[in-house]
Design an enzyme around this catalytic site. Structure first.
Site, PDB file in Angstrom:
ATOM      1  CB  THR A  15      28.748  32.259 -28.929  1.00  0.00           C
ATOM      2  OG1 THR A  15      28.962  33.125 -29.381  1.00  0.00           O
ATOM      3  CG2 THR A  15      29.366  30.810 -28.796  1.00  0.00           C
ATOM      4  CE  LYS A 107      32.422  38.873 -17.968  1.00  0.00           C
ATOM      5  NZ  LYS A 107      31.999  38.196 -19.343  1.00  0.00           N
ATOM      6  CD  GLU A 131      25.766  29.465 -11.343  1.00  0.00           C
ATOM      7  OE1 GLU A 131      24.771  28.985 -10.258  1.00  0.00           O
ATOM      8  OE2 GLU A 131      26.671  29.175 -11.055  1.00  0.00           O
ATOM      9  CB  VAL A 134      31.027  34.075 -11.995  1.00  0.00           C
ATOM     10  CG1 VAL A 134      32.014  33.839 -11.182  1.00  0.00           C
ATOM     11  CG2 VAL A 134      30.293  35.490 -11.381  1.00  0.00           C
ATOM     12  N   GLY A 189      41.265  31.966 -31.539  1.00  0.00           N
ATOM     13  CA  GLY A 189      39.664  32.681 -31.275  1.00  0.00           C
ATOM     14  C   GLY A 189      39.867  32.830 -29.160  1.00  0.00           C
ATOM     15  CD  GLU A 192      36.550  38.695 -28.014  1.00  0.00           C
ATOM     16  OE1 GLU A 192      36.109  39.708 -28.419  1.00  0.00           O
ATOM     17  OE2 GLU A 192      36.114  38.370 -26.957  1.00  0.00           O
ATOM     18  CG  ASP A 203      36.017  38.337 -18.093  1.00  0.00           C
ATOM     19  OD1 ASP A 203      34.695  39.001 -18.153  1.00  0.00           O
ATOM     20  OD2 ASP A 203      36.897  37.900 -17.533  1.00  0.00           O
ATOM     21  CE  LYS A 207      33.919  35.955 -16.048  1.00  0.00           C
ATOM     22  NZ  LYS A 207      34.953  35.501 -16.435  1.00  0.00           N
TER      23      LYS A 207
END
Lengths: 434, 434
Positions: A15, A107, A131, A134, A189, A192, A203, A207
Site C-alpha cells: 500500500t 517502527k 518520519e 510515527v 478495513g 486487522e 503499536d 511509537k
C-alpha cells in the site's frame, strides 16, 4: 545548471510503496522545483513478479532479488517498506554498509534496534529517515528534531494509534460496545483480522518508544507501560462524559524529577483539551517545550497516501543529505543513566468504577479503604433506581500515588459487596490550550 | 572530532532577541549535542548601550554600529530582529552580499520584498530562515517546505493573529463587547497602544502573503482581501453560537480552478472544527495536501520564548546550511501567471444580520431581495418579544456568489425598514477533522 539525479531502490510495493510511486510520479515537477533534485525509482523488491497491482509500474523495475537493490552502486537511497524484524534488519544494515541513505516506516524494527542502525549509519555517514514510522501524516519527528531543536522537551503525549481512536470515537458517538465496533472496524478495513497489535496498545508503545528517544535521548526497551482499550465499556464512556471527560488511548512520555515516564493507556482527557476533539482515524501529538510552550500537531496517522507523503519527505531530505549534509552523531542515553519511572510511581487523578451489590453501606466501605490509604475523593456517582441488584459506583480521586491506590483497590476487591475487578482509568494532567 | 563553531551577529536585543540569548545560553549543551555545532553570539546591535536589560549580556558584545556585524568576516549568521522596512532591508542585503546566512522574523519586510531578498540570497548561496515570521511557536514554514514537500497544497487556513484571537475568545466567553476587551488587552500587553495593525487584519494579511507564497509560489502583493474584527458585536457571537458556529479571524488561501484566493476576514467556524477550540493567544494553521489529507498545527503565535524558539531553530538550520547545504533556487510565480481571485468571485455561505424596524412584512421584503438575486436561505432567526422597536433578523444563506450577495445587500440597505448597514460574516467551507 542541470539538476542532480538521485536513484531510489524500493523494498516493498504494498500500500505505502504504491503511494510513494504515485507521489513521485504525479508530483515530480513540483518536487524537482522545490528540491533541485530529480528522483527516479530504479528497482523495486517484490514477493511476486506476476501479481496484479493497483499502480502502473513497468515490469522491468520489479525484482525478487534484494541484492539487485542492495548491491547496485547506482542506487543512492533504499526505502524499506517491508516491515518486520528479519530479514529486514539485515537488508537495512547491508544497505548502510554500502553507503546508501535509508528511509523506513518500520517502527517495530526501530523500537528494538535503533542503536545498532543509527550507530552504523553514523559510521558510514548516511542518514536514516523514519518520519513515516510515527503518525504518518504529521511531520512530528522533523518538528521535534528541528523545529523545536532549541527546546528542552518537558512532556509529549498524544493519540498515536488510529485504530484505537476510531474504535473509541465510535463507541462514544454511538454508545456501542467494544466488540461490535471492533467487528465493524475489521469489516471496514480500519482494524486487522488479528487486532491485538493495535487494541492492546503494542503499536502505540513502539511509537512512544521512538518519541521518547527523540524527546529525551532514551530508547525505553522494557520501560513502556502498556494497557489496551479492550476493557473500556460504554458505561465508562457515559460516566466520563458526565464528569467532563472523553476517553482516549494516549501515549505519554514525560520528564519528571525521578526519571522518565513512558506509558500507553486509556486516559480521561478533559473535554476542553484540544485532543478531546481528535476523532476517527486521526492522530495528534501534544508537546510542551521549555521555550515554545504548548504545541499540537494533528493529521492522518496512517493510510496509503499520508504515510507515503511522509516517506517522500524523507526521500527528498535523504537526497539533499546525499548531496551535502553530513549526519549528526546519534545519542542514545542508557536507561540506567536516566532512570525510567515505573507506573507504580505515577502521581495522577483516577477514575474508578466499582460494580457492587445494591445495599446500604457499600460506598462507606469503599470510601473507608480509600481513606485509609489517604486517597482523596473528588467526586462520586452512584446510579439510583436500578432494577438490577448490581449497581455501578464511580469515584474520581484527587491526585494520588498509583502504588497506594492499587493497594487500596486490592482490599476493595475483597469486599463481599464488590462484584468484579474495579475499573481504573487515569486522568490526563490538566494543562494545554487554555 | 571537534565540533564546528558558528558565530552569530544579532541585530536587535528586544523581547525576542533576549529570548534568543537565553535559549542559546541555557540549552547550549543540548543544541551542540543535537546539531554538532557550537553557536556563539559575537556581537549585538542595540540603540542604546546603557539601557538596563532583562538579560545578562556582557557589555563588550553590544554595539551601536551595524557594520561591526555586517562587515565582520568572522560572523556566519546575521539574525535580524529589528523589524520595519528601512534601514533593515539594507542591512539584510548587505549581510547577504557579504555571504552571511540570514535569519529574520520580519514578516512586513518579507511580505513586500521577498523576491529581491531570496533572489540575492540564492545568488550568494546563503540561506534565509523566516520560521519566526508566521505563527512563532508552530514550525509551519518548515513543515510546508519539507514535511509536506511531496504534496500539492490545496488549501491552508488558520488563526494567525493572537491579539485578534484573544479578543474574540474573550468576547465569546464573557459576552463582552469589542472595545472593552480591546482596552483590557491593551492593559494586559496583549494588544498594542495603536491596535490597528492587529485588529484591522494587516498583520494577518502579511503572514498570509508568506503562507500563500509557500503553498502556491505566488507572493500576493496586492491580492490579499482584508477585513478586521472591529465590527464584530456580542450579538453576532450569540447568534453564531445558536447556529453552531464560533467567530474567528482566519487567514485563508486556496487554489481554485480560477486562481488563488487569499483573504483575511472574520469567519464562522463550525463548532466541531478543530480550529473552533483554539482560544486565547494561540495560533493554529489547518492545511490540506493532495497526499497527506488534512493536518493542523497549533501553538503559541507570539511572545518572547515561542518566537525565540523559532529563531533558534532557524539559526541551527543556518549553521548546518553553512557547513554543507546549498540553498534551492527560489521560485516566485508572478501574480499574472497564476491569477488571484477577487473576493467578489468567492462562493461561500454567509451569515447576515439586519437591524430592522419591528413591524410585519419586513422579513418578506428582505427575503424578496435575496430571492431576486437567486440567494437561497438556509436558516432565519428573528428575535421576538423585544421591548425595542429595532430588532435583529439573522439569515444564514446557502452557497452563493459574493458579488450577487453584495448587490442584493445594496438593495436591502435602501429599504425603509432596514436601519443600519447589514453585517456580513463568511462561513468556513465545511471540511476537516470528521
Amino acid at each position: 545548471m542541470k539538476n542532480k539525479e538521485i536513484k531510489i531502490g524500493l523494498l516493498g510495493l504494498g500500500t505505502v510503496g504504491s503511494g510513494v510511486w504515485e507521489i513521485l510520479k504525479n508530483n515530480a515537477a513540483a518536487i524537482e522545483e522545490r528540491s533541485g533534485i530529480k528522483f527516479q525509482i530504479k528497482k523495486i523488491l517484490v514477493h511476486d513478479l506476476k501479481k496484479k497491482r493497483s499502480v502502473d509500474v513497468p515490469a522491468s523495475l520489479l525484482t525478487i532479488q534484494p541484492n539487485d537493490i542492495l548491491e547496485d552502486p547506482e542506487i543512492d537511497i533504499v526505502v524499506e517498506l517491508l516491515g518486520g524484524i528479519l530479514p529486514t534488519q539485515n537488508y537495512i544494515l547491508k544497505a548502510i554498509e554500502s553507503g546508501k541513505e535509508i528511509v523506513t516506516a518500520n517502527k517495530a524494527l526501530l523500537a528494538e534496534k535503533s542503536e545498532e542502525i543509527f550507530q552504523k549509519a553514523y559510521e558510514k555517514s548516511v542518514s536514516v529517515g523514519f518520519e513515516a514510522s510515527v503518525a504518518g501524516g504529521i511531520p512530528i519527528i522533523q518538528s521535534i528534531r528541528e523545529g523545536f531543536v532549541g527546546n528542552q522537551i518537558e512532556e509529549m503525549y498524544g493519540i498515536i494509534n488510529g485504530t484505537c481512536n476510531y474504535i473509541l470515537s465510535e463507541m462514544t458517538s454511538r454508545k456501542a460496545d467494544f466488540h461490535s465496533i471492533l467487528k465493524e472496524a475489521q469489516e471496514a478495513g480500519y482494524a486487522e483480522a488479528n487486532p491485538d497489535f493495535d487494541v492492546k496498545g503494542i503499536d502505540a508503545a513502539q511509537k512512544l518508544s521512538l518519541l521518547t528517544w527523540l524527546a529525551f535521548g532514551v530508547l525505553p526497551h522494557q520501560g513502556v507501560y502498556v494497557e489496551g482499550i479492550e476493557k473500556i465499556t460504554p458505561l465508562d464512556i457515559e460516566y466520563a462524559q458526565k464528569l467532563g471527560y472523553v476517553i482516549k488511548l494516549l501515549g505519554i512520555t514525560r520528564k519528571q524529577e525521578e526519571g522518565i515516564e513512558a506509558r500507553v493507556h486509556p486516559t480521561m482527557v478533559p473535554q476542553d483539551h484540544p485532543l478531546a476533539r481528535v476523532n476517527g482515524v486521526f492522530n495528534a501529538v501534544f508537546l510542551k517545550g521549555d521555550a515554545v510552550g504548548e504545541a499540537m500537531f494533528l493529521g492522518r496517522g496512517a493510510g496509503m497516501m499520508p504515510t507515503a507523503s511522509a516517506v517522500v519527505s524523507d526521500i527528498i531530505r535523504a537526497g539533499l543529505s546525499r548531496s551535502v549534509l553530513k549526519p549528526v552523531k546519534p545519542v542514545f542515553k542508557s536507561e540506567s543513566m536516566i532512570s525510567m519511572v515505573s507506573i507504580n510511581e505515577l502521581h495522577s487523578e483516577y477514575y474508578l468504577r466499582f460494580s457492587v451489590v445494591d445495599k446500604p453501606g457499600v460506598f462507606g466501605q469503599i470510601a473507608g479503604c480509600l481513606g485509609e490509604a489517604n486517597i482523596g475523593i473528588a467526586a462520586v456517582y452512584q446510579k439510583e433506581n436500578e432494577v438490577d441488584s448490581k449497581i455501578p459506583i464511580v469515584v474520581l480521586t484527587h491526585k494520588t500515588l498509583e502504588k497506594n491506590l492499587k493497594q487500596a483497590l486490592e482490599k476493595i476487591e475483597k469486599l463481599e459487596a464488590v462484584l468484579d475487578t474495579p475499573t481504573l482509568i487515569r486522568v490526563l494532567a490538566h494543562s494545554g490550550n487554555k
